[in-house]
Write an enzyme that holds these catalytic residues in place. Structure first.
Site, PDB file in Angstrom:
ATOM      1  N   THR A 101     -22.965  -3.368  19.704  1.00 19.40           N
ATOM      2  CA  THR A 101     -22.342  -2.219  20.371  1.00 19.40           C
ATOM      3  C   THR A 101     -22.705  -2.178  21.853  1.00 19.40           C
ATOM      4  O   THR A 101     -21.856  -1.866  22.707  1.00 19.40           O
ATOM      5  CB  THR A 101     -22.764  -0.907  19.689  1.00 19.40           C
ATOM      6  OG1 THR A 101     -22.298  -0.910  18.332  1.00 19.40           O
ATOM      7  CG2 THR A 101     -22.194   0.301  20.407  1.00 19.40           C
ATOM      8  N   SER A 140     -12.948  -1.779  17.768  1.00 24.00           N
ATOM      9  CA  SER A 140     -14.322  -1.407  17.433  1.00 24.00           C
ATOM     10  C   SER A 140     -15.202  -2.558  17.897  1.00 24.00           C
ATOM     11  O   SER A 140     -14.723  -3.689  18.051  1.00 24.00           O
ATOM     12  CB  SER A 140     -14.471  -1.220  15.918  1.00 24.00           C
ATOM     13  OG  SER A 140     -15.834  -1.242  15.527  1.00 24.00           O
ATOM     14  N   THR A 141     -16.470  -2.282  18.129  1.00 23.73           N
ATOM     15  CA  THR A 141     -17.399  -3.385  18.374  1.00 23.73           C
ATOM     16  C   THR A 141     -17.291  -4.413  17.253  1.00 23.73           C
ATOM     17  O   THR A 141     -17.389  -5.624  17.485  1.00 23.73           O
ATOM     18  CB  THR A 141     -18.845  -2.864  18.449  1.00 23.73           C
ATOM     19  OG1 THR A 141     -18.984  -2.047  19.607  1.00 23.73           O
ATOM     20  CG2 THR A 141     -19.847  -4.008  18.513  1.00 23.73           C
ATOM     21  N   ASN A 142     -17.033  -3.914  16.044  1.00 29.04           N
ATOM     22  CA  ASN A 142     -17.100  -4.762  14.862  1.00 29.04           C
ATOM     23  C   ASN A 142     -15.971  -5.774  14.741  1.00 29.04           C
ATOM     24  O   ASN A 142     -16.049  -6.697  13.926  1.00 29.04           O
ATOM     25  CB  ASN A 142     -17.144  -3.894  13.596  1.00 29.04           C
ATOM     26  CG  ASN A 142     -18.315  -2.936  13.623  1.00 29.04           C
ATOM     27  OD1 ASN A 142     -19.219  -3.072  14.442  1.00 29.04           O
ATOM     28  ND2 ASN A 142     -18.292  -1.949  12.745  1.00 29.04           N
ATOM     29  N   THR A 187     -37.514 -51.826   9.013  1.00 28.43           N
ATOM     30  CA  THR A 187     -37.379 -50.746   8.046  1.00 28.43           C
ATOM     31  C   THR A 187     -38.771 -50.288   7.659  1.00 28.43           C
ATOM     32  O   THR A 187     -39.660 -51.112   7.418  1.00 28.43           O
ATOM     33  CB  THR A 187     -36.605 -51.208   6.796  1.00 28.43           C
ATOM     34  OG1 THR A 187     -37.299 -52.323   6.201  1.00 28.43           O
ATOM     35  CG2 THR A 187     -35.191 -51.637   7.164  1.00 28.43           C
ATOM     36  N   SER A 318     -50.039 -39.166  33.827  1.00 25.51           N
ATOM     37  CA  SER A 318     -51.368 -38.681  33.475  1.00 25.51           C
ATOM     38  C   SER A 318     -52.118 -38.216  34.713  1.00 25.51           C
ATOM     39  O   SER A 318     -51.956 -38.772  35.804  1.00 25.51           O
ATOM     40  CB  SER A 318     -52.171 -39.783  32.775  1.00 25.51           C
ATOM     41  OG  SER A 318     -53.504 -39.360  32.553  1.00 25.51           O
ATOM     42  N   SER A 319     -52.929 -37.202  34.517  1.00 26.64           N
ATOM     43  CA  SER A 319     -53.790 -36.719  35.601  1.00 26.64           C
ATOM     44  C   SER A 319     -55.118 -37.458  35.636  1.00 26.64           C
ATOM     45  O   SER A 319     -55.908 -37.268  36.561  1.00 26.64           O
ATOM     46  CB  SER A 319     -54.046 -35.217  35.420  1.00 26.64           C
ATOM     47  OG  SER A 319     -54.728 -34.988  34.192  1.00 26.64           O
ATOM     48  N   LYS A 324     -50.226 -44.749  34.301  1.00 24.72           N
ATOM     49  CA  LYS A 324     -49.559 -44.396  33.047  1.00 24.72           C
ATOM     50  C   LYS A 324     -48.239 -43.665  33.333  1.00 24.72           C
ATOM     51  O   LYS A 324     -48.189 -42.741  34.138  1.00 24.72           O
ATOM     52  CB  LYS A 324     -50.467 -43.502  32.205  1.00 24.72           C
ATOM     53  CG  LYS A 324     -49.996 -43.289  30.770  1.00 24.72           C
ATOM     54  CD  LYS A 324     -51.103 -42.590  29.976  1.00 24.72           C
ATOM     55  CE  LYS A 324     -50.764 -42.530  28.493  1.00 24.72           C
ATOM     56  NZ  LYS A 324     -49.671 -41.594  28.226  1.00 24.72           N
TER      57      LYS A 324
END
Length: 470
Positions: A101, A140-142, A187, A318-319, A324
């Site tokens: 609504t 209607s909203t519906n 696989t 990486s820090s 990396k």
């Protein structure tokens, strides 16, 4: 801040003077602050709402229920929204109580106030053009809200399908580029039989292509709408024949082949089409995530993993570990997929929670579907442009894996028998000797025969009929 006072059944409330929304939108904005995502985040939904309101105004005018001047002003206001104007006035959180609504009233109020300004009136001067009496006439909203959702989701899909098609095309391009790169298929993460890297990427492309068609099929289910059913599908407060006429006008305006639902009461409470569409998005997300998993595995290393492909380097990884670089784009695709899969559960639970003649959880359903489409669109663009197009093959690593694999023994089973093949495979595994060396040592095949059987073209496709008979 300068304000204007508006009135509803709960009393007076101040609204920003320059706002095109009104009192019910303001109340909803005050009540719901859940996601931080306003309706304006989904322009497709606003466009669809405007089309519903425009179709209703046109139909009401045809029935003599709305003066031509008012109908034209409403229609013109809707056109502004369709063209992308005033979307910042849709401030209500997408998750809300009231079965939508608040979204419907946000649209009604914005359209009413745009129309009032076109008529030379002040915002909030609703005695001349009212959000409920005129913009929401015969609705209607519906019925208006879920109909707009059906359209909005289709509009979002229209912009997503070309993105998915482009991703498919890039995978096909890689399939051609890598068509001569021999590698081992696997696989259960164990060596299986040879294939080409091109075949692997072709399979990715076909896999995604299937769901392009499924999305299109799901959109057809969203073309059956309940507009004209008003509150619960009985069509109260509409003239006879209105539902058929308003949906026909909506079809012409939207360009979508929408039709009235066979049973408007059933359509007003059933969320089946939304659940189906959500399931397709979950299926696609699952495929995209699986493909991303494969890309991460195939690129693992660079020296201690598979190392069969090289992904574009997008950022340091990486820090603490120098040099990396991580597969950040497939990782982001994975996380997008997980969110879409989770959203499908939310849609399912919300659809199940419907009671009697209405589902009050529609906002949750609509939010999740539009958000999933938006996320998938952005993620697929990212995956194509920042990953797929820049993938390189490590042909040497791929070939080395084949030559060192025991899996090539499978290609020899028709020629030396399963028992011999099993024994050779076991001996090769225990001794570290290659399959080719053991077969030649035991004189099971000549070197010429062996080399011919182990040619790439003889290991990556069915045996030609003549050779198979021999």
């Amino acid at each position: 801040m300068t304000t204007r006072s508006e009135y509803d059944l709960l009393g007076n409330l101040n609204v920003p003077a320059d706002a095109f929304y009104g009192i019910q939108t303001q109340r909803a904005a005050n009540n719901f602050s859940i996601t931080g995502v306003p309706i304006s985040h989904f322009p497709e939904l606003i466009k669809a709402l405007a089309m519903v309101k425009a179709a209703a105004a046109h139909t009401n005018c045809e029935y003599g229920l709305l003066e031509r001047t008012k109908a034209d002003a409403i229609f013109d206001a809707c056109q502004d929204l369709i063209q992308g104007h005033y979307h910042d006035q849709f401030i209500v959180d997408v998750i809300q109580g009231g079965a939508g609504t608040s979204t419907n009233m946000n649209a009604n109020e914005v359209i009413a106030n745009i129309a009032l300004t076109k008529l030379g009136r002040e915002k909030g001067d609703y005695q001349h053009l009212h959000p409920n009496d005129h913009v929401n006439r015969s609705q209607s909203t519906n019925d208006a809200y879920p109909t707009a959702a059906c359209l909005g989701i289709q509009f979002a899909a229209d912009s997503f399908i070309p993105v998915l098609s482009s991703l498919k095309a890039s995978l096909e391009d890689k399939g051609k580029e890598f068509s001569n790169v021999l590698k081992m298929g696997r696989t259960q993460l164990q060596d299986a039989v040879p294939m080409t890297l091109g075949q692997e990427f072709d399979a990715f492309a076909v896999n995604l292509g299937e769901d392009i068609e499924r999305i299109k099929e799901a959109c057809t289910l969203l073309c059956e709408v309940n507009l004209g059913g008003t509150a619960i599908g009985t069509g109260i407060n509409t003239p006879e024949g209105y539902a058929k006429k308003v949906v026909a006008n909506l079809a012409e305006l939207s360009g979508k082949p929408v039709v009235p639902a066979t049973n408007l009461v059933e359509a007003s409470s059933d969320m089946g089409a939304f659940v189906f569409f959500s399931g397709i998005l979950k299926r696609l997300a699952t495929k995209l995530s699986k493909m991303s998993n494969d890309l991460r595995l195939l690129s693992s290393g660079p020296r201690t993993g598979f190392g069969e492909i090289k992904l574009p380097e997008m950022q340091p990884g990486s820090s603490i570990m120098p040099g990396k670089v991580n597969p950040v784009i497939p990782e982001a695709m994975n996380q997008t997929a997980y969110q879409v899969i989770a959203s499908d559960l939310a849609v399912t639970l919300a659809a199940e929670a419907g009671q009697l003649q209405l589902n009050a959880m529609e906002p949750m359903i609509i939010y999740n579907l539009l958000n999933s489409l938006k996320m998938l669109k952005e993620a697929c663009e990212m995956l194509e442009l920042r990953c797929i197009r820049g993938i390189d093959a490590n042909a040497d690593a791929c070939l080395a894996h084949v030559e060192n694999s025991i899996g090539i023994i499978t290609a020899l089973v028709p020629h030396i028998g399963y028992a011999n093949s099993s024994r050779i495979a076991r001996d090769a595994l225990l001794s570290g000797t290659t399959v080719k060396t053991l077969i030649l040592r035991e004189k099971l095949l000549t070197e010429e025969q062996l080399n011919d059987l182990l040619k790439p073209e003889n290991m990556i496709a069915p045996i030609p009929a003549k050779s198979a008979v021999q």
